[in-house]
Motif scaffolding. Structure first.
Motif, PDB file in Angstrom:
ATOM      1  N   UNK A 290       0.827  -1.200   0.000  1.00 51.16           N
ATOM      2  CA  UNK A 290       0.000   0.000   0.000  1.00 51.16           C
ATOM      3  C   UNK A 290       0.861   1.250   0.000  1.00 51.16           C
ATOM      4  N   UNK A 291       0.332   2.321  -0.561  1.00 47.21           N
ATOM      5  CA  UNK A 291       1.066   3.580  -0.638  1.00 47.21           C
ATOM      6  C   UNK A 291       0.150   4.742  -0.271  1.00 47.21           C
ATOM      7  N   UNK A 292       0.604   5.561   0.681  1.00 47.41           N
ATOM      8  CA  UNK A 292      -0.098   6.802   1.019  1.00 47.41           C
ATOM      9  C   UNK A 292       0.804   7.970   0.646  1.00 47.41           C
ATOM     10  N   UNK A 293       0.298   8.857  -0.195  1.00 48.05           N
ATOM     11  CA  UNK A 293       1.072  10.023  -0.608  1.00 48.05           C
ATOM     12  C   UNK A 293       0.966  11.088   0.473  1.00 48.05           C
ATOM     13  N   UNK A 294       2.099  11.503   1.006  1.00 46.16           N
ATOM     14  CA  UNK A 294       2.135  12.523   2.048  1.00 46.16           C
ATOM     15  C   UNK A 294       2.203  13.925   1.455  1.00 46.16           C
ATOM     16  N   UNK A 295       2.932  14.081   0.355  1.00 44.36           N
ATOM     17  CA  UNK A 295       3.026  15.382  -0.306  1.00 44.36           C
ATOM     18  C   UNK A 295       3.580  15.206  -1.707  1.00 44.36           C
ATOM     19  N   UNK A 296       3.202  16.124  -2.596  1.00 45.76           N
ATOM     20  CA  UNK A 296       3.734  16.211  -3.953  1.00 45.76           C
ATOM     21  C   UNK A 296       3.697  17.680  -4.331  1.00 45.76           C
ATOM     22  N   UNK A 297       4.878  18.312  -4.348  1.00 45.38           N
ATOM     23  CA  UNK A 297       4.904  19.752  -4.546  1.00 45.38           C
ATOM     24  C   UNK A 297       6.261  20.211  -5.053  1.00 45.38           C
ATOM     25  N   UNK A 298       6.302  21.376  -5.718  1.00 48.28           N
ATOM     26  CA  UNK A 298       7.599  21.945  -6.107  1.00 48.28           C
ATOM     27  C   UNK A 298       8.392  22.303  -4.856  1.00 48.28           C
ATOM     28  N   UNK A 299       9.695  22.083  -4.902  1.00 50.64           N
ATOM     29  CA  UNK A 299      10.531  22.366  -3.731  1.00 50.64           C
ATOM     30  C   UNK A 299      11.968  22.588  -4.180  1.00 50.64           C
TER      31      UNK A 299
ATOM     32  N   UNK B  75       6.693  12.675  -1.384  1.00 48.87           N
ATOM     33  CA  UNK B  75       6.908  11.930  -0.149  1.00 48.87           C
ATOM     34  C   UNK B  75       5.769  10.935   0.027  1.00 48.87           C
ATOM     35  N   UNK B  76       6.155   9.663   0.301  1.00 42.87           N
ATOM     36  CA  UNK B  76       5.171   8.585   0.411  1.00 42.87           C
ATOM     37  C   UNK B  76       5.470   7.690   1.604  1.00 42.87           C
ATOM     38  N   UNK B  77       4.422   7.057   2.119  1.00 47.45           N
ATOM     39  CA  UNK B  77       4.551   6.051   3.164  1.00 47.45           C
ATOM     40  C   UNK B  77       4.066   4.731   2.585  1.00 47.45           C
ATOM     41  N   UNK B  78       4.941   3.712   2.593  1.00 50.37           N
ATOM     42  CA  UNK B  78       4.592   2.396   2.063  1.00 50.37           C
ATOM     43  C   UNK B  78       4.246   1.480   3.236  1.00 50.37           C
ATOM     44  N   UNK B  79       3.222   0.644   3.074  1.00 55.19           N
ATOM     45  CA  UNK B  79       2.804  -0.235   4.163  1.00 55.19           C
ATOM     46  C   UNK B  79       2.298  -1.563   3.615  1.00 55.19           C
TER      47      UNK B  79
ATOM     48  N   UNK C 267       6.082   0.152   6.446  1.00 54.12           N
ATOM     49  CA  UNK C 267       7.285  -0.561   6.026  1.00 54.12           C
ATOM     50  C   UNK C 267       8.403   0.391   5.627  1.00 54.12           C
ATOM     51  N   UNK C 268       8.049   1.477   4.920  1.00 50.94           N
ATOM     52  CA  UNK C 268       9.095   2.361   4.406  1.00 50.94           C
ATOM     53  C   UNK C 268       8.536   3.763   4.174  1.00 50.94           C
ATOM     54  N   UNK C 269       9.403   4.749   4.383  1.00 54.86           N
ATOM     55  CA  UNK C 269       9.101   6.147   4.094  1.00 54.86           C
ATOM     56  C   UNK C 269      10.020   6.560   2.944  1.00 54.86           C
ATOM     57  N   UNK C 270       9.436   7.143   1.896  1.00 59.27           N
ATOM     58  CA  UNK C 270      10.184   7.423   0.671  1.00 59.27           C
ATOM     59  C   UNK C 270      10.092   8.907   0.313  1.00 59.27           C
ATOM     60  N   UNK C 271      11.242   9.495  -0.001  1.00 58.34           N
ATOM     61  CA  UNK C 271      11.280  10.853  -0.545  1.00 58.34           C
ATOM     62  C   UNK C 271      11.921  10.780  -1.930  1.00 58.34           C
ATOM     63  N   UNK C 272      11.212  11.261  -2.939  1.00 57.18           N
ATOM     64  CA  UNK C 272      11.683  11.174  -4.324  1.00 57.18           C
ATOM     65  C   UNK C 272      11.671  12.556  -4.961  1.00 57.18           C
ATOM     66  N   UNK C 273      12.734  12.863  -5.700  1.00 58.60           N
ATOM     67  CA  UNK C 273      12.815  14.100  -6.472  1.00 58.60           C
ATOM     68  C   UNK C 273      12.659  13.770  -7.950  1.00 58.60           C
TER      69      UNK C 273
ATOM     70  N   UNK D 130      -0.314  13.713 -10.571  1.00 65.78           N
ATOM     71  CA  UNK D 130      -1.184  13.985  -9.432  1.00 65.78           C
ATOM     72  C   UNK D 130      -0.960  12.952  -8.333  1.00 65.78           C
ATOM     73  N   UNK D 131      -1.123  13.406  -7.089  1.00 69.22           N
ATOM     74  CA  UNK D 131      -0.932  12.511  -5.951  1.00 69.22           C
ATOM     75  C   UNK D 131      -1.881  11.315  -6.010  1.00 69.22           C
ATOM     76  N   UNK D 132      -3.114  11.544  -6.502  1.00 66.20           N
ATOM     77  CA  UNK D 132      -4.106  10.474  -6.552  1.00 66.20           C
ATOM     78  C   UNK D 132      -3.646   9.315  -7.433  1.00 66.20           C
ATOM     79  N   UNK D 133      -2.830   9.607  -8.439  1.00 74.95           N
ATOM     80  CA  UNK D 133      -2.353   8.548  -9.333  1.00 74.95           C
ATOM     81  C   UNK D 133      -1.380   7.607  -8.636  1.00 74.95           C
ATOM     82  N   UNK D 134      -0.797   8.047  -7.535  1.00 76.25           N
ATOM     83  CA  UNK D 134       0.251   7.282  -6.877  1.00 76.25           C
ATOM     84  C   UNK D 134      -0.212   6.581  -5.609  1.00 76.25           C
TER      85      UNK D 134
END
Length: 308
Positions: free
Chosen positions: A111-120, A139-143, A149-155, A165-169
């Motif tokens: 499972x994946x919960x999107x925490x944020x998706x924004x320019x930075x 930024x996502x939380x995988x479970x 299970x894992x916290x992910x930050x991707x650029x 869009x965050x909903x796609x992920x």
């Protein structure tokens, strides 16, 4: 192992807002997660739990059924439930395929919960990798089964994924979206594994204690044309994940690397690191290098546990 003795009666909220069996399951789950009830230990008997929490046996059985469904305990007729060792998932670190795809291949629903998706504004090393183009921070939380299970930050390069869009992920593969929506195929890159101590944010998201050990996988990847596509950092709960490294005479090249002769710590991150690269010429005795990698990570995790 003998069942734990029941303590004095514990008060539950009987307002009706949260079912009693859900509250009881939460109390027992917390004891398992924080180590008070370790793997192999037996929970109190159903009768003891009824006495301790002042509930009917049907409530206790519902709570234990929820723990069993989460893979936390094993229930056998006529015996107290026994805490199971955490299930370990596996990840091949020298492959460009992401965690979602690798776990799907083994039948595990990630499972994946999107925490944020924004320019930075990215750190200097990330910005340099992308040659200064505008970036998105994801930024996502995988479970798995409700357990983090894992916290992910991707650029990601903003212009090349315009419209993402965050909903796609949510409960989906980032690589799958990049391939099917944007025609971007993740390709060669470089990954590093480090043992690190969890900061407060990581500890809260992954439901562990601040300062507890995590396995951090950081990587930079290009697309099918050799252009920078992603920079990711993933913090994994170490008791739930095993990193696998394939070793062959002429295939992947696995190196162990120390920044210094002695492990040091900088801002909570140990300097001991292991690097896996895209296919390269193999050096002598690749099996010995892989064994050294495993030994180094194990030693560093033990060191971090000892400082908790």
């Amino acid at each position: 192992m003998a069942p734990a003795k029941a303590k004095a009666r514990t008060t539950l909220d009987r307002s009706g807002d949260v079912p009693l069996h859900a509250q009881l399951a939460a109390f027992l789950r917390a004891g398992i997660r924080d180590g008070r009830t370790p793997p192999g230990a037996a929970l109190p008997s159903e009768a003891a739990l009824c006495e301790q929490y002042g509930v009917a046996r049907s409530v206790v059985r519902q709570a234990l059924a929820a723990l069993a469904a989460d893979g936390l305990v094993q229930r056998d007729a006529g015996r107290p439930a026994v805490v199971l060792a955490p299930r370990q998932h596996r990840r091949l670190v020298q492959r460009s395929t992401g965690l979602y795809q690798q776990m799907a291949q083994t039948g595990v629903a990630l499972g994946t919960r999107v925490l944020s998706l924004e320019p930075a504004e990215a750190p200097a090393d990330v910005a340099a990798f992308f040659e200064g183009v505008p970036l998105l921070r994801l930024e996502r939380l995988r479970h798995v089964g409700g357990e983090p299970l894992a916290y992910v930050r991707t650029w990601l390069p903003a212009e090349r994924v315009a419209g993402l869009q965050a909903e796609q992920l949510t409960d989906a593969s980032l690589h799958g979206v990049l391939i099917h929506q944007f025609g971007l195929q993740p390709g060669a890159g470089r990954n590093q594994i480090r043992a690190v101590a969890a900061d407060r944010i990581q500890a809260r998201l992954l439901d562990i204690r601040a300062g507890g050990p995590l396995l951090m996988l950081e990587g930079q990847g290009n697309d099918q044309h050799g252009r920078p596509l992603e920079w990711f950092t993933t913090w994994h709960r170490p008791e739930q994940l095993v990193f696998d490294v394939d070793v062959s005479e002429g295939g992947e090249h696995v190196q162990t690397r120390l920044h210094d002769a002695r492990p040091t710590t900088t801002r909570g991150t140990t300097a001991a690191a292991a690097t896996t690269a895209a296919p390269a010429a193999s050096g002598p005795d690749p099996l010995a290098r892989a064994q050294a990698l495993v030994a180094e990570l194990s030693a560093e995790l033990e060191r971090l546990r000892g400082t908790r």
